[in-house]
Design a protein around this motif. Sequence first.
Motif, short mmCIF file in Angstrom:
data_model
loop_
_atom_site.label_atom_id
_atom_site.label_comp_id
_atom_site.label_asym_id
_atom_site.label_seq_id
_atom_site.Cartn_x
_atom_site.Cartn_y
_atom_site.Cartn_z
N GLY A 14 50.32 61.52 48.89
CA GLY A 14 49.66 60.63 47.94
C GLY A 14 48.16 60.79 48.01
N SER A 15 47.46 60.09 47.12
CA SER A 15 46.01 60.24 47.01
C SER A 15 45.23 59.20 47.80
N ASP A 16 45.89 58.12 48.22
CA ASP A 16 45.17 57.07 48.95
C ASP A 16 44.85 57.54 50.37
N TRP A 17 43.69 57.10 50.86
CA TRP A 17 43.29 57.46 52.21
C TRP A 17 42.99 56.20 53.01
N TYR A 104 28.73 62.37 55.43
CA TYR A 104 28.98 61.27 54.49
C TYR A 104 30.06 61.70 53.50
N LEU A 105 31.12 60.92 53.40
CA LEU A 105 32.20 61.18 52.45
C LEU A 105 32.20 60.11 51.37
N MET A 106 32.44 60.51 50.13
CA MET A 106 32.49 59.56 49.02
C MET A 106 33.78 58.75 49.08
N GLU A 107 33.66 57.43 48.91
CA GLU A 107 34.85 56.59 48.95
C GLU A 107 35.76 56.83 47.76
N GLU A 108 35.22 57.40 46.67
CA GLU A 108 36.03 57.68 45.48
C GLU A 108 36.91 58.91 45.64
N ASN A 109 36.69 59.72 46.68
CA ASN A 109 37.49 60.93 46.88
C ASN A 109 38.96 60.59 47.16
N ALA A 112 43.34 64.29 49.56
CA ALA A 112 43.28 65.75 49.59
C ALA A 112 41.84 66.24 49.56
N LEU A 113 41.02 65.59 48.74
CA LEU A 113 39.62 65.98 48.65
C LEU A 113 38.87 65.63 49.93
N GLU A 315 45.57 70.38 44.22
CA GLU A 315 44.31 69.64 44.02
C GLU A 315 43.17 70.30 44.78
N ILE A 316 43.44 70.73 46.01
CA ILE A 316 42.41 71.39 46.82
C ILE A 316 41.95 72.69 46.15
#
Length: 514
Positions: A14-17, A104-109, A112-113, A315-316
């Motif tokens: 899934g996409s949620d992290w 720093y990672l974007m919370e919108e990612n 997989a991203l 996706e990657i």
Amino acid sequence: MVSQARKSELLFSGSDWDFNKLSRVYDEIEAIGREELRLDIYPVQMEIISSQQMLDAYSSIGMPLMYRHWSFGKRFLHDELLYRKGARGLAYEIVINSNPCIVYLMEENTMALQALVTAHAALGHNHFFKNNHLFRQWTDAGGILSYLDFAKSYIARCEERHGMAAVEAILDSAHALMEQGVFRYRRPPKLSSEQQREGLRERLEYEERSFNDLWRTLPPSQGKSKPEAGDEILAERKKSLNLPEENLLYFLEKNSLVLEPWQREIVRIVRVVAQYFYPQRQTQVMNEGCATFVHYTLMNTLFDRGRINEGAMLEILRNHSNVIFQPAYDDPRFSGINPYALGLDMMQDIQRISTAPTAEDRDWFPDIAGRGDWRDTLLDAWANHRDESFIRQYLSPTLIRKWRLFVLADGADEPHYEVASIHNERGYARIRSALAQSYDIGASRPDIQVVDVDLLGDRHLRLQHDVKNGIMLDGKSRDATLRHIRSLWGYDVSLAAIDAETGATLSQRSTREL
């Protein structure tokens, strides 16, 4: 359909992290990176930020701690406007060359991203920062964050004590000279430790209490300085001041007769920040190529081992393809060679030459062709090269053909272009040399140096611009920069443009004329 047994082996679905998933993924890719690529990295500190915080990081040149200046706010508003209009996107991550390495990672990612950019930044960029000789020589990853903390608080105290306008005036002039505020060929001193910075604070406070205003109140010399001064006197003067000097900010910081101690320290802060970013300008192809090669290799290894599913891998690969996309020269999106694409292609080409070389490869790269030790070759290249030398040594005829590279001769007095080098043995060498030369910032950036000043005479500061290929400075920006140098120096400043080949004087400009 993925079997239940394989689902249990997946790092995520899934996409949620969440932070547990991020931690699991990082542990897995770090183990693979050390095992498969023999990466050597700093400890990693990952932080999740919003799009607004990412824009804020853009404005402060990607640093988590930065002093205040109006130019940062201007850039923030510009980037925010473009982002809201949909005219530009945001980076998926920002990585800081520090110890620990901050990512720093974007919370919108999506998850997989997040896995992709973690491999890209926390492993790829991190290894390059720690091991490349330019970063090891010119930056102190362990001290930069504490130094920026000191710089931010010091400039804030200066604003309280001397006023924002006075501090801003010094920062404006120092920022205008950042391009000419770096040491290119010699090693600067390491960043101060906490104990040294404490001693610096005490020294600055003492100097401010006992500042001798004598230099600024001396009457001007009654007679004109002697232009016919003997060669020995001129040589001795230059020797005492270590002239010529390439680092304008360093020279002004050490020798200006009008700067007070707190102003000198602000100039030094800007100079240290400029020096910190200098290696990044020389290694964009290598740095981004290394990070892209690492994330591509690690993500494929995760998929091959059944740790991510087909949906995540698709996706990657889609995001990877966007990163390495190279528009054609006639595409409206074309803005030059994509460093991600060129860097990745060259590193994968080294892998190919090491394992499955052609006869041509054996002629061009006898030391690595067919040896099979592509990891050692890449680790050595990442550690010991910059963009210019990397391209000069490793760009192959195969890639020249793939990229359809050729050399155009563009004479200023000729009505037409001439294709000077094509795809033959001599042409390959010239194309490689020409492309490498375009990444040599020593050849592409203006070479401006302090060549003379008589501190006991009229104190006229003389600068020299060595003009290469007839390329002169833009008159408007040149005059504006001379005004900034004049404000930091306090006396007249002149700039002579000298032809680098003939030594002829092409032009002269002085602040007296402005």
